[in-house]
Scaffold this active site. Structure first.
Site, PDB file in Angstrom:
ATOM      1  N   GLU A  69      21.919  70.287  41.929  1.00 46.60           N
ATOM      2  CA  GLU A  69      22.842  69.796  42.951  1.00 46.60           C
ATOM      3  C   GLU A  69      24.153  69.431  42.290  1.00 46.60           C
ATOM      4  OE1 GLU A  69      19.822  67.501  43.435  1.00 46.60           O
ATOM      5  OE2 GLU A  69      18.933  68.775  44.983  1.00 46.60           O
ATOM      6  N   TYR A 102      29.229  76.767  36.998  1.00 45.48           N
ATOM      7  CA  TYR A 102      27.918  77.290  37.398  1.00 45.48           C
ATOM      8  C   TYR A 102      28.042  78.704  37.971  1.00 45.48           C
ATOM      9  CZ  TYR A 102      26.141  72.514  36.883  1.00 45.48           C
ATOM     10  OH  TYR A 102      25.777  71.278  36.390  1.00 45.48           O
TER      11      TYR A 102
HETATM   12  C1  LIG Z   1      30.860  71.246  33.830  1.00 51.04           C
HETATM   13  C2  LIG Z   1      30.984  71.076  32.309  1.00 51.04           C
HETATM   14  C3  LIG Z   1      29.630  70.641  31.742  1.00 51.04           C
HETATM   15  C4  LIG Z   1      31.384  72.431  31.697  1.00 51.04           C
HETATM   16  O1  LIG Z   1      31.371  72.274  30.277  1.00 51.04           O
HETATM   17  P1  LIG Z   1      32.429  73.056  29.324  1.00 51.04           P
HETATM   18  O2  LIG Z   1      31.938  72.917  27.939  1.00 51.04           O
HETATM   19  O3  LIG Z   1      33.805  72.585  29.611  1.00 51.04           O
HETATM   20  O4  LIG Z   1      32.257  74.550  29.835  1.00 51.04           O
HETATM   21  P2  LIG Z   1      32.493  75.898  29.010  1.00 51.04           P
HETATM   22  O5  LIG Z   1      33.611  75.705  28.042  1.00 51.04           O
HETATM   23  O6  LIG Z   1      31.184  76.340  28.459  1.00 51.04           O
HETATM   24  O7  LIG Z   1      32.971  76.849  30.191  1.00 51.04           O
HETATM   25  C5  LIG Z   1      32.355  78.095  30.471  1.00 51.04           C
HETATM   26  C6  LIG Z   1      33.097  78.694  31.648  1.00 51.04           C
HETATM   27  O8  LIG Z   1      32.876  77.908  32.835  1.00 51.04           O
HETATM   28  C7  LIG Z   1      34.090  77.932  33.637  1.00 51.04           C
HETATM   29  N1  LIG Z   1      34.694  76.592  33.652  1.00 51.04           N
HETATM   30  C8  LIG Z   1      34.348  75.519  32.888  1.00 51.04           C
HETATM   31  N2  LIG Z   1      35.117  74.465  33.192  1.00 51.04           N
HETATM   32  C9  LIG Z   1      36.003  74.892  34.137  1.00 51.04           C
HETATM   33  C10 LIG Z   1      37.081  74.255  34.837  1.00 51.04           C
HETATM   34  N3  LIG Z   1      37.425  72.974  34.610  1.00 51.04           N
HETATM   35  N4  LIG Z   1      37.764  74.984  35.739  1.00 51.04           N
HETATM   36  C11 LIG Z   1      37.447  76.268  35.987  1.00 51.04           C
HETATM   37  N5  LIG Z   1      36.436  76.936  35.340  1.00 51.04           N
HETATM   38  C12 LIG Z   1      35.729  76.254  34.437  1.00 51.04           C
HETATM   39  C13 LIG Z   1      35.057  78.892  32.941  1.00 51.04           C
HETATM   40  O9  LIG Z   1      34.788  80.191  33.440  1.00 51.04           O
HETATM   41  C14 LIG Z   1      34.614  78.768  31.484  1.00 51.04           C
HETATM   42  O10 LIG Z   1      34.966  79.885  30.693  1.00 51.04           O
HETATM   43  P3  LIG Z   1      36.467  79.989  30.076  1.00 51.04           P
HETATM   44  O11 LIG Z   1      36.791  78.658  29.467  1.00 51.04           O
HETATM   45  O12 LIG Z   1      36.330  81.113  29.083  1.00 51.04           O
HETATM   46  O13 LIG Z   1      37.373  80.303  31.229  1.00 51.04           O
HETATM   47  C15 LIG Z   1      32.098  70.041  31.960  1.00 51.04           C
HETATM   48  O14 LIG Z   1      33.270  70.368  32.684  1.00 51.04           O
HETATM   49  C16 LIG Z   1      31.735  68.602  32.246  1.00 51.04           C
HETATM   50  O15 LIG Z   1      31.171  67.904  31.404  1.00 51.04           O
HETATM   51  N6  LIG Z   1      32.091  68.129  33.471  1.00 51.04           N
HETATM   52  C17 LIG Z   1      31.852  66.721  33.800  1.00 51.04           C
HETATM   53  C18 LIG Z   1      30.402  66.466  34.065  1.00 51.04           C
HETATM   54  C19 LIG Z   1      29.912  67.290  35.243  1.00 51.04           C
HETATM   55  O16 LIG Z   1      30.592  67.432  36.250  1.00 51.04           O
HETATM   56  N7  LIG Z   1      28.673  67.818  35.113  1.00 51.04           N
HETATM   57  C20 LIG Z   1      28.055  68.617  36.147  1.00 51.04           C
HETATM   58  C21 LIG Z   1      27.298  67.743  37.077  1.00 51.04           C
HETATM   59  S1  LIG Z   1      26.475  68.699  38.360  1.00 51.04           S
END
Ligand SMILES: CC(C)(COP(=O)(O)OP(=O)(O)OC[C@H]1O[C@@H](n2cnc3c(N)ncnc32)[C@H](O)[C@@H]1OP(=O)(O)O)[C@@H](O)C(=O)NCCC(=O)NCCS
Length: 163
Positions: A120, A132
């Site tokens: 979720e 995701y």
């Molecule tokens: C969601 C989260 C875990 C992603 O982690 P991350 O290490 O930044 O993600 P990655 O670097 O592996 O990203 C992989 C791909 O996902 C997509 N993506 C990740 N963050 C993004 C953003 N802020 N906006 C758009 N696309 C995004 C992109 O396609 C990215 O590839 P790219 O950087 O080559 O374009 C991170 O943003 C986070 O910790 N968010 C806060 C906590 C949260 O919301 N958790 C989910 C709860 S359901």
């Protein structure tokens, strides 16, 4: 079911060249994990949810870079389905492939026990939804008023991915 983790520690280098080491959560890590989560979540978990990772109810892996926590993932599974319960990456390490590496690790760990992964996510969490979608999750539906917010409630999207 008790997890048998991959040999630990395991290491990867992300596409952006960041060297990561993975290991399961230990009791001594919980304060640091909670501090990281507070930086990126409006409603972070209570300690008891992390304690559940130590009893085998949930499973949590940490990603470290040069000994510093940079992210973590929490999953549970039962009856052939897995649920991604939490994932977070430190603000200064986002968009460097840590989330993708944690997701890959989690998927490899649950694959012997599950054929689908569900999760979720807040409808307002556009960055996580983009993350995701990029990782092949698709929308199954919504849960109205599922999450608390500063001003009330907001809906959750239910996402799923086949293993
Ligand atoms: C969601 C989260 C875990 C992603 O982690 P991350 O290490 O930044 O993600 P990655 O670097 O592996 O990203 C992989 C791909 O996902 C997509 N993506 C990740 N963050 C993004 C953003 N802020 N906006 C758009 N696309 C995004 C992109 O396609 C990215 O590839 P790219 O950087 O080559 O374009 C991170 O943003 C986070 O910790 N968010 C806060 C906590 C949260 O919301 N958790 C989910 C709860 S359901």
């Amino acid at each position: 079911m008790t997890l048998t983790p991959h040999p630990s520690p395991s290491r990867v280098t992300t596409a952006t060249g960041l060297e990561l080491t993975f290991r399961p959560l230990a009791s001594a890590d919980i304060e640091v994990v909670m501090a990281l989560e507070k930086q990126v979540q409006s409603h972070p978990w209570r300690r008891s949810s992390y304690d559940d990772c130590l009893t085998g109810r949930h499973h949590c892996w940490l990603a470290e870079h040069r000994g510093q926590l940079v992210g973590f993932v929490v999953v549970t599974w039962a009856a052939g389905d897995a649920e991604l319960l939490n994932i977070a990456v430190a603000p200064n390490r986002q968009r460097q492939g840590v989330g993708q590496a944690l997701l890959d690790l989690m998927l490899a760990q649950v694959k012997p026990f599950a054929s689908m992964v569900f999760l979720e996510v807040r409808v307002s969490n556009h960055s996580a939804i983009a993350f995701y979608e990029r990782e092949q999750f698709f929308e199954l539906g919504q849960r109205p008023n599922y999450y608390p917010t500063a001003r009330g409630r907001e809906d959750a999207l239910i996402l799923a991915r086949q293993l």
